[in-house]
Enzyme design. Structure first.
Site, PDB file in Angstrom:
ATOM      1  N   TRP A  10       0.808  -1.225   0.000  1.00 34.18           N
ATOM      2  CA  TRP A  10       0.000   0.000   0.000  1.00 34.18           C
ATOM      3  C   TRP A  10       0.841   1.276   0.000  1.00 34.18           C
ATOM      4  O   TRP A  10       0.316   2.363  -0.187  1.00 34.18           O
ATOM      5  CB  TRP A  10      -0.926   0.017   1.233  1.00 34.18           C
ATOM      6  CG  TRP A  10      -2.008  -1.007   1.237  1.00 34.18           C
ATOM      7  CD1 TRP A  10      -2.195  -2.036   0.337  1.00 34.18           C
ATOM      8  CD2 TRP A  10      -3.073  -1.113   2.190  1.00 34.18           C
ATOM      9  NE1 TRP A  10      -3.295  -2.771   0.679  1.00 34.18           N
ATOM     10  CE2 TRP A  10      -3.859  -2.221   1.823  1.00 34.18           C
ATOM     11  CE3 TRP A  10      -3.437  -0.386   3.328  1.00 34.18           C
ATOM     12  CZ2 TRP A  10      -4.990  -2.611   2.545  1.00 34.18           C
ATOM     13  CZ3 TRP A  10      -4.553  -0.769   4.056  1.00 34.18           C
ATOM     14  CH2 TRP A  10      -5.325  -1.871   3.649  1.00 34.18           C
ATOM     15  N   HIS A  94      12.752  -2.432  -0.434  1.00 32.69           N
ATOM     16  CA  HIS A  94      12.030  -1.893  -1.595  1.00 32.69           C
ATOM     17  C   HIS A  94      12.891  -0.804  -2.249  1.00 32.69           C
ATOM     18  O   HIS A  94      13.584  -0.064  -1.559  1.00 32.69           O
ATOM     19  CB  HIS A  94      10.679  -1.328  -1.157  1.00 32.69           C
ATOM     20  CG  HIS A  94       9.790  -1.015  -2.323  1.00 32.69           C
ATOM     21  ND1 HIS A  94       9.919   0.138  -3.060  1.00 32.69           N
ATOM     22  CD2 HIS A  94       8.790  -1.730  -2.892  1.00 32.69           C
ATOM     23  CE1 HIS A  94       9.022   0.122  -4.043  1.00 32.69           C
ATOM     24  NE2 HIS A  94       8.326  -0.999  -3.967  1.00 32.69           N
ATOM     25  N   GLU A  96      12.164   2.002  -3.315  1.00 31.09           N
ATOM     26  CA  GLU A  96      11.905   3.351  -2.791  1.00 31.09           C
ATOM     27  C   GLU A  96      12.677   3.579  -1.484  1.00 31.09           C
ATOM     28  O   GLU A  96      13.124   4.687  -1.206  1.00 31.09           O
ATOM     29  CB  GLU A  96      10.389   3.548  -2.595  1.00 31.09           C
ATOM     30  CG  GLU A  96       9.696   3.730  -3.945  1.00 31.09           C
ATOM     31  CD  GLU A  96       8.264   3.223  -3.994  1.00 31.09           C
ATOM     32  OE1 GLU A  96       7.644   3.022  -2.934  1.00 31.09           O
ATOM     33  OE2 GLU A  96       7.761   3.016  -5.121  1.00 31.09           O
ATOM     34  N   GLU A 166      11.566  -6.358  -8.825  1.00 30.36           N
ATOM     35  CA  GLU A 166      10.863  -5.139  -9.234  1.00 30.36           C
ATOM     36  C   GLU A 166      11.802  -4.228 -10.020  1.00 30.36           C
ATOM     37  O   GLU A 166      12.590  -3.484  -9.424  1.00 30.36           O
ATOM     38  CB  GLU A 166      10.360  -4.384  -7.993  1.00 30.36           C
ATOM     39  CG  GLU A 166       9.352  -5.151  -7.169  1.00 30.36           C
ATOM     40  CD  GLU A 166       8.445  -4.217  -6.377  1.00 30.36           C
ATOM     41  OE1 GLU A 166       7.224  -4.340  -6.527  1.00 30.36           O
ATOM     42  OE2 GLU A 166       8.953  -3.347  -5.635  1.00 30.36           O
ATOM     43  N   GLY A 172       5.117   2.031 -10.849  1.00 31.68           N
ATOM     44  CA  GLY A 172       4.273   3.220 -10.892  1.00 31.68           C
ATOM     45  C   GLY A 172       4.289   3.944 -12.227  1.00 31.68           C
ATOM     46  O   GLY A 172       3.831   5.081 -12.329  1.00 31.68           O
ATOM     47  N   GLY A 233       1.541  -2.534  -6.285  1.00 31.11           N
ATOM     48  CA  GLY A 233       1.446  -1.216  -5.665  1.00 31.11           C
ATOM     49  C   GLY A 233       0.083  -0.600  -5.929  1.00 31.11           C
ATOM     50  O   GLY A 233      -0.913  -0.907  -5.267  1.00 31.11           O
ATOM     51  N   GLY A 234       0.013   0.262  -6.936  1.00 32.22           N
ATOM     52  CA  GLY A 234      -1.202   1.020  -7.246  1.00 32.22           C
ATOM     53  C   GLY A 234      -2.472   0.181  -7.277  1.00 32.22           C
ATOM     54  O   GLY A 234      -3.496   0.562  -6.709  1.00 32.22           O
TER      55      GLY A 234
HETATM   56  P1  13P Z   1       3.092  -0.379  -8.853  1.00 33.20           P
HETATM   57  O1  13P Z   1       2.298  -1.659  -8.907  1.00 33.20           O
HETATM   58  O2  13P Z   1       2.301   0.800  -8.450  1.00 33.20           O
HETATM   59  O3  13P Z   1       3.908  -0.192 -10.090  1.00 33.20           O
HETATM   60  O4  13P Z   1       4.157  -0.590  -7.654  1.00 33.20           O
HETATM   61  C1  13P Z   1       4.920  -1.725  -7.617  1.00 33.20           C
HETATM   62  C2  13P Z   1       5.636  -1.770  -6.329  1.00 33.20           C
HETATM   63  O5  13P Z   1       6.537  -0.983  -6.083  1.00 33.20           O
HETATM   64  C3  13P Z   1       5.202  -2.763  -5.338  1.00 33.20           C
HETATM   65  O6  13P Z   1       6.112  -2.843  -4.299  1.00 33.20           O
END
Ligand code: 13P
Length: 248
Positions: A10, A94, A96, A166, A172, A233-234
């Site tokens: 999330w 992750h 990020e 990933e 995203g 994610g989204g």
């Molecule tokens: P999205 O599905 O929004 O591209 O994000 C992927 C993600 O970073 C899941 O950890």
């Protein structure tokens, strides 16, 4: 055979009230799932969400974990604190976190070890940037990240954990890796596990794909032999979308 695992990350979304609403809608939609289902809300939503998950097939996860048991680490949360909340999975490393919060291969390894010690299953993220992919170093990047993340972890523990591949350029952006590219890079990751921990362990580890995975492309990605699930994610922020991925 490896049981597929679909997890929702999330990220920094959902107040406790919004989280309750989302989980309330999600529970009936995924109750017949044949894969493992995990949601990873922000820490502040754990108390709101946990009671709604009792008796359901949805597992509770988080988005990070600190390696120390306790102490002067302002803003951090330890594995035993999370275990006490019924947390079963933890996303670790992750991109990020690596990009914006100084997470390194070394801290990823420490966090993974702390999770395992507390009985929480790490979902360890690896993946290359666009620049790295374009310069042809994807395989060495993910191999290095995988090796470093697993350093010093016993094979019996490695086989239980989850890895999420990933590609950063797919997160995203709406730009999903092709199923062939995702499958090939996941095979490279599995190769790195094989080298470090042997064939049997490599065959047991579940490796997810993550990066713009959604109801439209989930079935196609999941049809590939190396892809054992998704980190979403989204599309995990809407019950309908997430359930359609889970029920791919
Ligand atoms: P999205 O599905 O929004 O591209 O994000 C992927 C993600 O970073 C899941 O950890």
């Amino acid at each position: 055979m490896r049981k597929p695992i679909i997890a929702g990350n999330w990220k920094m979304n959902m107040t406790p009230a919004e989280a309750k609403e989302l989980v309330g809608a999600l529970v009936p939609l995924v109750k017949d799932a044949t894969c493992d289902v995990v949601i990873c809300p922000p820490f502040v939503d754990l108390c709101a969400v946990k009671p709604l998950l009792e008796g359901t097939n949805i597992h509770l996860g988080v988005q990070n974990i600190h390696w120390a048991e306790k102490g002067a680490f302002t803003g951090e949360i330890s594995a035993n604190m999370l275990k006490a909340h019924g947390v079963e999975f933890a996303i670790i490393g992750h991109s990020e976190r690596r990009q914006y919060f100084g997470e390194t291969d070394e801290t990823v390894n420490l966090r993974a070890k702390a999770a395992i010690a507390a009985g929480i299953t790490p979902i360890i993220c690896v993946g290359e940037s666009l620049e790295q992919r374009e310069s042809g170093v994807t395989d060495s990047i993910v191999t290095g990240q995988t090796r470093a993340a697993l350093a010093g972890i016993d094979a019996v523990d490695v086989r239980k954990l989850v890895i999420a591949y990933e590609p950063i350029w797919a997160i995203g952006t709406g730009r999903t890796a092709t199923k062939e590219d995702a499958n090939a890079t996941i095979a490279v990751i599995r190769g790195a596990i094989r080298e470090a921990c042997g064939e049997e362990t490599a065959d047991a580890v579940r490796i997810q794909y993550g990066g713009s995975m959604n109801p439209k492309n989930a079935a196609e990605l999941m049809s590939m032999p190396e892809i054992d699930g998704g980190l979403i994610g989204g599309a995990s922020l809407k019950a309908e979308d997430f359930s359609r991925v889970v029920n791919y």
